[in-house]
Enzyme design. Structure first.
Site, PDB file in Angstrom:
ATOM      1  N   GLY A 149       0.851  -1.178   0.000  1.00 13.68           N
ATOM      2  CA  GLY A 149       0.000   0.000   0.000  1.00 13.68           C
ATOM      3  C   GLY A 149       0.887   1.228   0.000  1.00 13.68           C
ATOM      4  O   GLY A 149       1.916   1.272   0.691  1.00 13.68           O
ATOM      5  N   CYS A 150       0.532   2.241  -0.774  1.00 14.57           N
ATOM      6  CA  CYS A 150       1.423   3.392  -0.952  1.00 14.57           C
ATOM      7  C   CYS A 150       1.654   4.145   0.355  1.00 14.57           C
ATOM      8  O   CYS A 150       2.797   4.485   0.702  1.00 14.57           O
ATOM      9  CB  CYS A 150       0.889   4.316  -2.030  1.00 14.57           C
ATOM     10  SG  CYS A 150      -0.818   4.855  -1.810  1.00 14.57           S
ATOM     11  N   ASN A 151       0.601   4.416   1.115  1.00 13.63           N
ATOM     12  CA  ASN A 151       0.774   5.099   2.402  1.00 13.63           C
ATOM     13  C   ASN A 151       1.569   4.225   3.367  1.00 13.63           C
ATOM     14  O   ASN A 151       2.422   4.714   4.111  1.00 13.63           O
ATOM     15  CB  ASN A 151      -0.587   5.421   3.019  1.00 13.63           C
ATOM     16  CG  ASN A 151      -1.400   6.388   2.197  1.00 13.63           C
ATOM     17  OD1 ASN A 151      -0.891   7.375   1.702  1.00 13.63           O
ATOM     18  ND2 ASN A 151      -2.686   6.107   2.062  1.00 13.63           N
ATOM     19  N   ALA A 152       1.261   2.934   3.356  1.00 14.69           N
ATOM     20  CA  ALA A 152       1.894   2.020   4.303  1.00 14.69           C
ATOM     21  C   ALA A 152       3.393   1.926   4.085  1.00 14.69           C
ATOM     22  O   ALA A 152       4.190   1.993   5.034  1.00 14.69           O
ATOM     23  CB  ALA A 152       1.250   0.644   4.201  1.00 14.69           C
ATOM     24  N   THR A 154       5.321   4.065   2.616  1.00 21.07           N
ATOM     25  CA  THR A 154       5.962   5.357   2.882  1.00 21.07           C
ATOM     26  C   THR A 154       6.237   5.532   4.364  1.00 21.07           C
ATOM     27  O   THR A 154       7.349   5.917   4.771  1.00 21.07           O
ATOM     28  CB  THR A 154       5.085   6.506   2.362  1.00 21.07           C
ATOM     29  OG1 THR A 154       4.793   6.298   0.981  1.00 21.07           O
ATOM     30  CG2 THR A 154       5.779   7.842   2.531  1.00 21.07           C
TER      31      THR A 154
END
Length: 363
Positions: A149-152, A154
């Site tokens: 997941g992109c937020n995860a 990061t």
């Protein structure tokens, strides 16, 4: 050797970005693209920027059509990949850009997603610290990869060095993220319309309900736990019993792409400034795609647009007794498609940077 590839969800943002990167990959032949409601239409109608792939037509997303390729990328909504991965056992390499194979805890899946639980696959964030090494070692020769997941990814990349080195206290993490709406996918939703986004910033999934929270906790726990601890992780509850607690608040902002994540955690007792910065330098000093900026410098999302790069600035706030890490990524590249292609390269034994760049697009 040339590998044949099928990409599902090819009319969406993640699928389109996977195709953009693969189109420049010298070892890849994009043979098949699939979609759901857009099946039967030319790919170019939905991805007009992919001029070199104008000859492709979107086909139905079925196991029969996806089978018979060397590599299958799944860029489907959460909860939909599992029905295909179960039927594609003969495909040598599958990379899932959805959430279906990310989580190890059944309890976390039930709480944050629901529906059928599927076995976790190798996590596709090569630079992430993992039990004294890196996730990269686990990706060598992998046949099933869960893109992050992109937020995860990061937030996990931001804080994992401090957790692994024991210089921060992970029981009081706070992360606030400015996020571009492309991370929510291409489907029409009123709150993602331009008229709703322009000129405003909109928080969402506030108060511990965002689906990327268990993925972050899992990644940070893996940065420090032993194999014995990890073997029992899937049976644990999702109540923070690994000592990792995070307050996570994403905010939609009017930029098409990008994440700027500001994450902080208390300084561990006895950790010096040199210990703290040294932990991040040791973790990422030799990495190509995760770069720690010089002391006092902090990234902008504009600096990573189109690049497979996470740029990171670190501050030590002794007055508040906290470490602050600011990280910028392009959510569609390093946050999703770039991580998937980078992990594919490692799994196949290719150069890790094949078809990937550290250079962004400006202005």
């Amino acid at each position: 050797m040339t590998y044949s590839v099928a990409v599902s969800g090819a009319s969406g943002y993640a699928g389109g970005e996977i195709l953009r990167l693969l189109a420049a990959h010298p070892d890849i032949e994009i043979r098949t693209v699939t979609a759901h409601s857009n099946a039967g239409q030319p790919l170019i109608e939905h991805q007009p920027h992919l001029r070199s792939l104008a000859h492709l037509e979107l086909q139905e997303t079925t196991p029969e059509i996806l089978a018979g390729h060397d590599i299958v990328f799944l860029a489907l909504p959460h909860g939909q990949s599992g029905q295909y991965t179960d039927a594609l056992g003969d495909v040598p390499l599958i990379i899932d850009a959805g959430a279906d194979h990310r989580l190890e805890s059944v309890a976390d899946w039930d709480r944050f997603y629901g529906g059928s639980f599927h076995d976790p696959w190798t996590y596709g964030v090569p630079e992430l610290p993992f039990r004294g090494g890196k996730q990269r070692e686990r990706l060598v020769g992998a046949t099933r990869i869960a893109a992050p997941g992109c937020n995860a990814s990061t937030v996990s990349l931001s804080l994992a060095p401090g957790v692994a080195a024991g210089v921060i206290d992970p029981s009081d993490i706070v992360s606030v993220l400015a996020v571009g709406p492309s991370g929510a996918g291409k489907s029409l939703k009123p709150h993602l319309l331009g008229s709703e986004l322009l000129g405003t910033a909109n928080p969402y999934a506030v108060g511990g309900v965002h689906r990327h929270i268990p993925e972050i906790r899992q990644a940070l726990a893996a940065a420090r736990v032993t194999d014995a601890d990890a073997s029992s992780r899937s049976s644990r509850s999702a109540t923070g019993d690994e000592g990792i607690r995070i307050s996570f608040t994403p905010v939609l902002v009017p930029m098409a792409r990008g994440i700027l994540a500001t994450s902080s955690a208390p300084i561990a007792p006895g950790a010096t400034d040199a210990d703290i910065r040294g932990a991040w330098e040791a973790a990422y000093g030799d990495e190509t795609f995760v770069q720690l900026l010089p002391e006092g410098s902090f990234p902008r999302t504009a600096d990573v647009l189109g690049a497979n790069t996470a740029l990171m600035g670190l501050a030590i706030d002794r007055a508040a007794n906290r470490v602050v890490v600011v990280t910028a990524v392009d959510n569609l590249v390093k946050g999703t498609a770039g991580a998937a292609v980078q992990s594919m390269n490692i799994a196949l034994g290719l150069s890790e940077d094949r078809a990937l760049t550290v250079n962004g697009v400006a202005p």
